[in-house]
Design a protein around this motif. Structure first.
Motif, PDB file in Angstrom:
ATOM      1  N   GLY A 108       0.832  -1.206   0.000  1.00 51.68           N
ATOM      2  CA  GLY A 108       0.000   0.000   0.000  1.00 51.68           C
ATOM      3  C   GLY A 108       0.862   1.249   0.000  1.00 51.68           C
ATOM      4  O   GLY A 108       2.107   1.171  -0.047  1.00 51.68           O
ATOM      5  N   GLY A 109       0.173   2.413   0.089  1.00 48.30           N
ATOM      6  CA  GLY A 109       0.855   3.688  -0.067  1.00 48.30           C
ATOM      7  C   GLY A 109       1.733   4.081   1.111  1.00 48.30           C
ATOM      8  O   GLY A 109       2.857   4.548   0.924  1.00 48.30           O
ATOM      9  N   ALA A 110       1.220   3.920   2.331  1.00 44.42           N
ATOM     10  CA  ALA A 110       2.023   4.324   3.487  1.00 44.42           C
ATOM     11  C   ALA A 110       3.279   3.457   3.582  1.00 44.42           C
ATOM     12  O   ALA A 110       4.379   3.959   3.854  1.00 44.42           O
ATOM     13  CB  ALA A 110       1.192   4.205   4.766  1.00 44.42           C
ATOM     14  N   GLU A 111       3.134   2.180   3.316  1.00 46.01           N
ATOM     15  CA  GLU A 111       4.309   1.290   3.323  1.00 46.01           C
ATOM     16  C   GLU A 111       5.308   1.711   2.238  1.00 46.01           C
ATOM     17  O   GLU A 111       6.523   1.617   2.428  1.00 46.01           O
ATOM     18  CB  GLU A 111       3.892  -0.160   3.032  1.00 46.01           C
ATOM     19  N   SER A 141      -0.395  18.192   3.074  1.00 52.76           N
ATOM     20  CA  SER A 141      -0.049  17.036   2.243  1.00 52.76           C
ATOM     21  C   SER A 141      -0.540  15.797   2.979  1.00 52.76           C
ATOM     22  O   SER A 141      -0.869  15.870   4.161  1.00 52.76           O
ATOM     23  CB  SER A 141       1.469  16.944   2.078  1.00 52.76           C
ATOM     24  N   TYR A 142      -0.596  14.699   2.265  1.00 45.66           N
ATOM     25  CA  TYR A 142      -0.916  13.444   2.949  1.00 45.66           C
ATOM     26  C   TYR A 142       0.001  12.362   2.402  1.00 45.66           C
ATOM     27  O   TYR A 142       0.104  12.180   1.187  1.00 45.66           O
ATOM     28  CB  TYR A 142      -2.386  13.056   2.722  1.00 45.66           C
ATOM     29  N   HIS A 143       0.675  11.661   3.326  1.00 44.64           N
ATOM     30  CA  HIS A 143       1.603  10.626   2.870  1.00 44.64           C
ATOM     31  C   HIS A 143       1.323   9.279   3.528  1.00 44.64           C
ATOM     32  O   HIS A 143       2.083   8.330   3.319  1.00 44.64           O
ATOM     33  CB  HIS A 143       3.051  11.056   3.124  1.00 44.64           C
ATOM     34  N   ILE A 216       7.219  14.998  -1.774  1.00 48.14           N
ATOM     35  CA  ILE A 216       6.196  15.894  -2.323  1.00 48.14           C
ATOM     36  C   ILE A 216       5.145  15.164  -3.160  1.00 48.14           C
ATOM     37  O   ILE A 216       5.474  14.211  -3.872  1.00 48.14           O
ATOM     38  CB  ILE A 216       6.894  16.996  -3.171  1.00 48.14           C
ATOM     39  N   GLU A 217       3.894  15.604  -3.034  1.00 50.86           N
ATOM     40  CA  GLU A 217       2.848  15.179  -3.974  1.00 50.86           C
ATOM     41  C   GLU A 217       2.855  16.198  -5.111  1.00 50.86           C
ATOM     42  O   GLU A 217       2.529  17.369  -4.879  1.00 50.86           O
ATOM     43  CB  GLU A 217       1.466  15.257  -3.312  1.00 50.86           C
ATOM     44  N   PRO A 218       3.174  15.802  -6.348  1.00 56.75           N
ATOM     45  CA  PRO A 218       3.227  16.783  -7.443  1.00 56.75           C
ATOM     46  C   PRO A 218       1.865  17.434  -7.682  1.00 56.75           C
ATOM     47  O   PRO A 218       1.762  18.598  -8.059  1.00 56.75           O
ATOM     48  CB  PRO A 218       3.636  15.963  -8.662  1.00 56.75           C
ATOM     49  N   ALA A 250       8.809  11.725  -5.158  1.00 55.07           N
ATOM     50  CA  ALA A 250       7.460  12.113  -5.588  1.00 55.07           C
ATOM     51  C   ALA A 250       6.471  11.066  -5.095  1.00 55.07           C
ATOM     52  O   ALA A 250       6.575   9.891  -5.461  1.00 55.07           O
ATOM     53  CB  ALA A 250       7.408  12.224  -7.109  1.00 55.07           C
ATOM     54  N   ASP A 251       5.530  11.515  -4.270  1.00 59.16           N
ATOM     55  CA  ASP A 251       4.474  10.616  -3.785  1.00 59.16           C
ATOM     56  C   ASP A 251       3.366  10.603  -4.836  1.00 59.16           C
ATOM     57  O   ASP A 251       2.577  11.548  -4.940  1.00 59.16           O
ATOM     58  CB  ASP A 251       3.964  11.131  -2.428  1.00 59.16           C
ATOM     59  N   GLU A 252       3.335   9.529  -5.606  1.00 55.67           N
ATOM     60  CA  GLU A 252       2.317   9.397  -6.672  1.00 55.67           C
ATOM     61  C   GLU A 252       1.326   8.286  -6.324  1.00 55.67           C
ATOM     62  O   GLU A 252       0.791   7.609  -7.197  1.00 55.67           O
ATOM     63  CB  GLU A 252       3.012   9.108  -8.008  1.00 55.67           C
ATOM     64  N   ALA A 279       0.766   3.344  -5.375  1.00 53.01           N
ATOM     65  CA  ALA A 279      -0.125   2.313  -4.775  1.00 53.01           C
ATOM     66  C   ALA A 279      -1.440   2.399  -5.551  1.00 53.01           C
ATOM     67  O   ALA A 279      -1.403   2.491  -6.779  1.00 53.01           O
ATOM     68  CB  ALA A 279      -0.315   2.538  -3.284  1.00 53.01           C
ATOM     69  N   LYS A 280      -2.550   2.419  -4.858  1.00 53.37           N
ATOM     70  CA  LYS A 280      -3.897   2.609  -5.435  1.00 53.37           C
ATOM     71  C   LYS A 280      -4.014   2.145  -6.894  1.00 53.37           C
ATOM     72  O   LYS A 280      -4.356   1.013  -7.183  1.00 53.37           O
ATOM     73  CB  LYS A 280      -4.300   4.076  -5.313  1.00 53.37           C
ATOM     74  N   GLY A 281      -3.755   3.062  -7.860  1.00 56.65           N
ATOM     75  CA  GLY A 281      -4.001   2.805  -9.281  1.00 56.65           C
ATOM     76  C   GLY A 281      -3.136   1.720  -9.887  1.00 56.65           C
ATOM     77  O   GLY A 281      -3.419   1.263 -10.986  1.00 56.65           O
TER      78      GLY A 281
HETATM   79  C1  LIG Z   1      -0.737  10.921  -1.755  1.00 56.66           C
HETATM   80  C2  LIG Z   1      -0.956   9.754  -0.839  1.00 56.66           C
HETATM   81  N1  LIG Z   1       0.093   9.178  -0.222  1.00 56.66           N
HETATM   82  C3  LIG Z   1      -0.063   8.126   0.595  1.00 56.66           C
HETATM   83  C4  LIG Z   1      -1.293   7.605   0.860  1.00 56.66           C
HETATM   84  C5  LIG Z   1      -1.440   6.433   1.803  1.00 56.66           C
HETATM   85  O1  LIG Z   1      -1.765   5.289   1.094  1.00 56.66           O
HETATM   86  P1  LIG Z   1      -2.419   4.021   1.859  1.00 56.66           P
HETATM   87  O2  LIG Z   1      -3.733   4.471   2.353  1.00 56.66           O
HETATM   88  O3  LIG Z   1      -2.483   2.982   0.781  1.00 56.66           O
HETATM   89  O4  LIG Z   1      -1.472   3.649   2.939  1.00 56.66           O
HETATM   90  C6  LIG Z   1      -2.420   8.153   0.258  1.00 56.66           C
HETATM   91  C7  LIG Z   1      -3.765   7.634   0.533  1.00 56.66           C
HETATM   92  O5  LIG Z   1      -4.770   8.241   0.308  1.00 56.66           O
HETATM   93  C8  LIG Z   1      -2.252   9.260  -0.620  1.00 56.66           C
HETATM   94  O6  LIG Z   1      -3.297   9.848  -1.220  1.00 56.66           O
END
Ligand SMILES: Cc1ncc(COP(=O)(O)O)c(C=O)c1O
Length: 455
Positions: A108-111, A141-143, A216-218, A250-252, A279-281
């Motif tokens: 996933g994204g946080a990992e 931002s959210y990571h 950074i999230e672009p 870059a957090d994509e 992650a996600k997509g």
């Molecule tokens: C830009 C961004 N980074 C990280 C995350 C975290 O991903 P996850 O929820 O899969 O851990 C998200 C989740 O929404 C996100 O939008």
């Protein structure tokens, strides 16, 4: 055998996200729609958590996962390798900016972001820069939701709960977000260069020898709904990273794999990060999958200074069934040429939203790229006066939308302690123009109800 759960039928043992809320039971998904067990249909205007890019119920992905699970469902990547891991890594590397050609998998994204943070630190240690550990990130931002990713993110509400435990070593700077879009009376390039000058001053103040990376999230997702960095900003950050030996990460997680009309959001500018996280997509959420794509110089440091080892890893890294979902998802995106149509669909959606919000004095600041669009809710959009945070207006609008059978992604951000409510609109790439029209009608109906309560 008398199984214990039989006695428990009818009781709720789930640790829900909110114990005071009830959740419709979803029985089926197809295309842009979800159906609950009562037969109610929901138009998924946010692709779940901006994840289900190819839409629900794609049988090619389900079949690939089934086939993989029937061959081998799990291996330990410390000991073994699978064909699907090789295949997916090459596919992703072929789509990534050149020089980013090595792919690490997570669930996933946080990992993925934790992995990138650790890799950055290990890279600097390997190059004998012991002091480099701090992370620069945006205050909005959210990571992710693990302790370290939360600490570098800007979700102040969630961070407040853990202020005693959250890690130090984070330098938060304001993003170049300018609510009035007038660049504080400057030309866009002057405004950007002012922002970059301030960041450079901050780097020097903190001592560049202590800074590991810029995260950074672009294009920002959930914290400032679909805010696109102004032109020149990311290029400037790239130069600062080169000048002060910081990795650009870059957090994509939300933007990767076509959401903004290019495979990665960084492709909208002329820059190459050192690491892209995703992650996600990547799997359209058919299975939990994430990871990072890493530039070669970092891999060379691991090979040269660390005996080839990254001091990290998860039980589920490189899970074959998740990888099969990822591979089938990307094949589906490419075979159906879905990414190339995201910008044109996004333009249509943008024009419909523009028309719609023109009729509502409480909706404004429409923005975004491709099929990642967002707007803000204001008490008065002329003066940009926000609602009180305690009113939770984005969540209220969200609940009205759910009632009306349409789903979006609400959020509350804050800059300089000034909170604001916003909403992401991010349907699956397979949405048609007729379906966009229907989604807009449902949003309009919901906004009318919302207006009666709040405006
Ligand atoms: C830009 C961004 N980074 C990280 C995350 C975290 O991903 P996850 O929820 O899969 O851990 C998200 C989740 O929404 C996100 O939008």
């Amino acid at each position: 055998m008398n199984r214990k759960w039989n006695d428990n039928v009818g009781q709720d043992h789930v640790f829900h996200r909110n114990f005071n809320q009830s959740y419709p039971h979803i029985a089926k998904g197809e295309g842009i729609y979800l159906y609950d067990t009562q037969g109610k249909r929901y138009l998924d205007g946010s692709s779940g958590a901006v994840a289900v890019n190819i839409g629900h119920g794609v049988k090619e992905v389900v079949e690939a996962m089934t086939e993989q699970a029937s061959q081998i469902a799990y291996i330990h990547t410390l000991r073994f390798e699978t064909k699907v891991q090789q295949e997916l890594a090459s596919l992703i590397a072929s789509l990534a900016p050149k020089e980013l050609d090595t792919v690490y998998f997570t669930s996933g994204g946080a990992e993925a972001n934790e992995s990138a943070l650790k890799l950055s630190r290990q890279y600097h240690l390997g190059n004998d820069h012991q002091g480099k550990f701090k992370v620069i990130s945006h205050s909005i931002s959210y990571h992710g939701n693990t302790m370290r990713t939360l600490s570098i993110g800007g979700d102040q509400k969630r961070k407040k709960l853990y202020d005693k435990e959250l890690h130090g070593g984070v330098i938060q700077i304001d993003p170049p977000y300018d609510k009035r879009n007038d660049f504080q009376g400057l030309h866009e390039d002057e405004y950007v260069s002012c922002c970059l000058d301030q960041i450079e001053k901050q780097i020097i103040k903190e001592d560049p020898e202590t800074i590991s990376c810029f995260f950074i999230e672009p294009i920002v997702g959930s914290q400032i709904a679909a805010f696109v960095m102004p032109d020149g900003y990311l290029e400037g950050i790239r130069k600062l990273c080169d000048r002060y030996d910081m990795l650009l990460i870059a957090d994509e997680v939300m933007t990767g794999f076509g959401r903004t009309g290019k495979v990665f959001a960084v492709n909208h500018w002329d820059i190459t990060p050192d690491i892209i996280t995703f992650a996600k997509g990547v799997s359209s959420a058919y299975a939990p999958l994430g990871g990072m794509i890493v530039k070669n110089h970092i891999i060379q440091t691991l090979k040269g200074s660390w005996d080839g080892k990254f001091a990290h890893g998860y039980t589920f890294s490189g899970h074959p069934v998740a990888l099969a979902a990822g591979k089938a998802n990307i094949d589906y995106l490419l075979d159906n040429d879905l990414i190339n149509h995201v910008q044109e669909k996004g333009r249509y959606l943008y024009s419909k939203l523009t028309e719609l919000i023109g009729n509502f004095s409480c909706v404004g600041s429409l923005r975004g790229e491709g099929l990642l669009l967002g707007f803000e809710l204001y008490k008065d959009k002329q003066s940009l006066e926000p609602f009180k945070p305690s009113q939770q207006v984005a969540e209220t609008l969200n609940q009205i939308c759910i009632e009306n059978g349409v789903l979006f992604y609400p959020g509350q951000g804050s800059i300089d302690q000034h909170p604001f409510d916003h909403m992401l609109v991010a349907p699956p790439f397979v949405i048609t123009e007729d379906e966009i029209d229907l989604m807009i009608d449902l949003l309009e109906k919901s906004l009318r109800t919302f207006r009666n309560h709040f405006c």
